[in-house]
Write a protein that holds these residues in place. Sequence first.
Motif, short mmCIF file in Angstrom:
data_model
loop_
_atom_site.label_atom_id
_atom_site.label_comp_id
_atom_site.label_asym_id
_atom_site.label_seq_id
_atom_site.Cartn_x
_atom_site.Cartn_y
_atom_site.Cartn_z
N HIS A 131 0.86 -1.19 0.00
CA HIS A 131 0.00 0.00 0.00
C HIS A 131 0.89 1.24 0.00
O HIS A 131 1.74 1.39 0.87
CB HIS A 131 -0.91 0.01 1.24
CG HIS A 131 -1.89 1.13 1.22
ND1 HIS A 131 -1.62 2.36 1.75
CD2 HIS A 131 -3.14 1.20 0.70
CE1 HIS A 131 -2.67 3.15 1.58
NE2 HIS A 131 -3.61 2.47 0.94
N LYS A 171 -7.92 -5.11 -4.87
CA LYS A 171 -7.04 -4.15 -4.17
C LYS A 171 -6.05 -3.47 -5.11
O LYS A 171 -5.68 -2.32 -4.89
CB LYS A 171 -6.23 -4.86 -3.07
CG LYS A 171 -7.06 -5.48 -1.98
CD LYS A 171 -7.53 -4.46 -1.00
CE LYS A 171 -8.26 -5.09 0.17
NZ LYS A 171 -8.96 -4.10 0.96
N TRP A 174 -3.52 -0.43 -4.03
CA TRP A 174 -2.36 -1.26 -3.75
C TRP A 174 -1.58 -1.55 -5.03
O TRP A 174 -2.09 -1.40 -6.13
CB TRP A 174 -2.80 -2.57 -3.10
CG TRP A 174 -3.42 -2.39 -1.73
CD1 TRP A 174 -4.60 -1.78 -1.45
CD2 TRP A 174 -2.89 -2.82 -0.49
NE1 TRP A 174 -4.83 -1.81 -0.09
CE2 TRP A 174 -3.80 -2.44 0.52
CE3 TRP A 174 -1.73 -3.51 -0.12
CZ2 TRP A 174 -3.58 -2.72 1.87
CZ3 TRP A 174 -1.52 -3.79 1.22
CH2 TRP A 174 -2.43 -3.40 2.20
#
Length: 154
Positions: free
Chosen positions: A24, A135, A38
């Motif tokens: 991240h 993500k 991410w």
Amino acid sequence: MPRISAGLLMYRRHDGKLQMLLAHPGGPFFKNKDDGAWTIPKGEIEPGEDLLEAAQREFKEETDVTPTVSFIALTPVKQKGGKIVHAWAFEGDCDPSATVSNTFTMEWPPKSGRQMEFPEIDRADFFDVAAAKRKIKAGQEALIEEVDGMVDLT
């Protein structure tokens, strides 16, 4: 000429599932962002630098984990902003909560004249394939899919 980054995608087999290590981004712009923010640990290459060597360097700088296994070249991807990402996959494991990233300095808040230091990545974690695809930053999903298609869980 487009910007070029190189990075590594660590994967592991865990409880019968394939998991990918994602990072991240640190800093104020990503503080409250999750899905779609991410990335694989990666960074821009230096002129004339070997792509795989740059990928290994960036992975070490952003996670403090030194990969020492063989790497599988993945198909380069192009992100929305035009940056080309060259990536290699490797099987490994680490404690994501123990990762330590290098830092960068930027003016924050904007136009304040104050320089603040932030980690390049503020955390890392393993995600199963479905979660990793949710993500990861747009444009990098193909890296997850390619590793998913090549790893045999049996």
